[in-house]
Design an enzyme around this catalytic site. Structure first.
Site, PDB file in Angstrom:
ATOM      1  N   SER A 177       4.544  -9.233  13.489  1.00  0.00           N
ATOM      2  CA  SER A 177       3.142  -9.667  13.427  1.00  0.00           C
ATOM      3  C   SER A 177       3.075 -11.092  13.971  1.00  0.00           C
ATOM      4  CB  SER A 177       2.670  -9.665  11.976  1.00  0.00           C
ATOM      5  OG  SER A 177       1.454 -10.391  11.859  1.00  0.00           O
ATOM      6  N   TYR A 212       4.594 -12.075   2.936  1.00  0.00           N
ATOM      7  CA  TYR A 212       4.591 -11.015   3.966  1.00  0.00           C
ATOM      8  C   TYR A 212       4.961 -11.624   5.315  1.00  0.00           C
ATOM      9  CZ  TYR A 212       2.100  -8.125   7.496  1.00  0.00           C
ATOM     10  OH  TYR A 212       1.746  -7.403   8.616  1.00  0.00           O
ATOM     11  N   LYS A 228       7.895 -10.847   8.153  1.00  0.00           N
ATOM     12  CA  LYS A 228       7.612 -10.543   9.565  1.00  0.00           C
ATOM     13  C   LYS A 228       8.401 -11.497  10.480  1.00  0.00           C
ATOM     14  CE  LYS A 228       5.067  -7.361  10.071  1.00  0.00           C
ATOM     15  NZ  LYS A 228       5.469  -5.936   9.952  1.00  0.00           N
TER      16      LYS A 228
END
Ligand SMILES: NC(=O)c1ccc[n+]([C@@H]2O[C@H](COP(=O)([O-])OP(=O)(O)OC[C@H]3O[C@@H](n4cnc5c(N)ncnc54)[C@H](OP(=O)(O)O)[C@@H]3O)[C@@H](O)[C@H]2O)c1
Length: 252
Positions: A141, A154, A158
């Site tokens: 991401s 998160y 990533k």
């Protein structure tokens, strides 16, 4: 452009919806047969029905090692080979500051996003790719490249996927290439809370003047899976409509 994917076999985690489903549809268009993995059998069955005989589903959580082994065994039993692995699943169970995240959700995020990426690659390598070669494409991401409020943990996983891509590219060459795609905001269920509230504001800040659609990402994944990317490994391609270009420091 010839992709060389005709007759090849791919496994796409998280392929029943969103970006993964668009990847599966593109791979099928290119003549590949695909094993699709997701947890909920209903969406999985619907995807297989809609995309036809070249697609077979396997329901499991990517963090479940027995389920991962069974999915890879299914690819080999049904189609006889496994040329492409797309590690597309990630989870994001916590929204809030890093200083308040609890251990349970922190560990679950790492299990699925970071460990899941390595586990499926290990198993594909051991079962087929070490001998026959192959392509691994990870999905990170733009959050792995810069800080954003409330999704810091998160985003850390990533970022780890971008670095694991480089590490695995070094370990698995020359048999296997390992590359990564880093999407911006894409219209899927996962990011619904963001684009439902902020679509126009995001579009106004992005050179492409819109948020992304799942098929915008699928093209980049298929490129890495294809013959065209045979001399590319360890790389991360940002596909975000220019969102991360920034505005620089000088006012216009
Ligand atoms: N959408 C965005 O704006 C965006 C931006 C940057 C990066 N990404 C990345 O793109 C990838 C795909 O996201 P998406 O937006 O397409 O998500 P999505 O629309 O929510 O789809 C997720 C897919 O993964 C499956 N899945 C979720 N958790 C799973 C698990 N633990 N085990 C097995 N399958 C699981 C889902 O099916 P089940 O629920 O049935 O399991 C579904 O098929 C993710 O890695 C995400 O981080 C997305």
């Amino acid at each position: 452009m010839k992709t060389g994917l005709d007759g090849k076999v791919a496994l796409v985690t998280g392929g029943s919806r969103g970006i993964g489903r668009a990847v599966v549809a593109r791979l099928v268009d290119e003549g590949a047969r695909v094993v699709v993995v997701a947890r909920k059998p209903e969406a999985l069955e619907a995807t297989c029905r809609e995309l036809g005989e070249a697609v077979v589903g396997h329901a499991t959580n990517v963090a479940d090692e027995a389920g991962a082994r069974a999915a890879i065994a299914l690819a080999l039993a049904r189609f006889g080979r496994l040329d492409v692995l797309v590690n597309n699943v990630s989870t994001n169970p916590y929204f809030g500051p890093l200083m308040q995240i609890d251990r349970e959700r922190a560990e679950r995020t790492v299990q699925v996003n970071q460990w899941g990426t390595v586990l499926w690659t290990q198993l594909a390598w051991q079962a087929y790719m070490a001998e026959h070669g192959g392509r691994v494409v990870n999905v990170s991401s733009i959050g792995g490249l810069m800080p954003e409020p409330n999704i810091g943990w998160y985003n850390g996983t990533k970022a780890a996927i971008i670095q694991l891509t480089r590490q695995m590219a070094q370990e698995l060459g020359p048999k296997v290439t390992v590359n990564c795609v880093a999407p911006g905001v894409i219209r899927t269920d996962m990011s619904k809370a963001i684009w439902q509230r902020h679509e126009q504001a995001i579009a106004a800040r992005v050179p492409a003047a819109r948020i992304g659609e799942p098929d915008d990402i699928a093209g980049a994944v298929v490129f890495f899976a294809s013959d065209q990317a045979r001399y590319v490994t360890g790389q991360t391609l940002v596909v975000d409509g220019g969102a991360t270009l920034g505005q620089g420091m000088v006012p216009g």
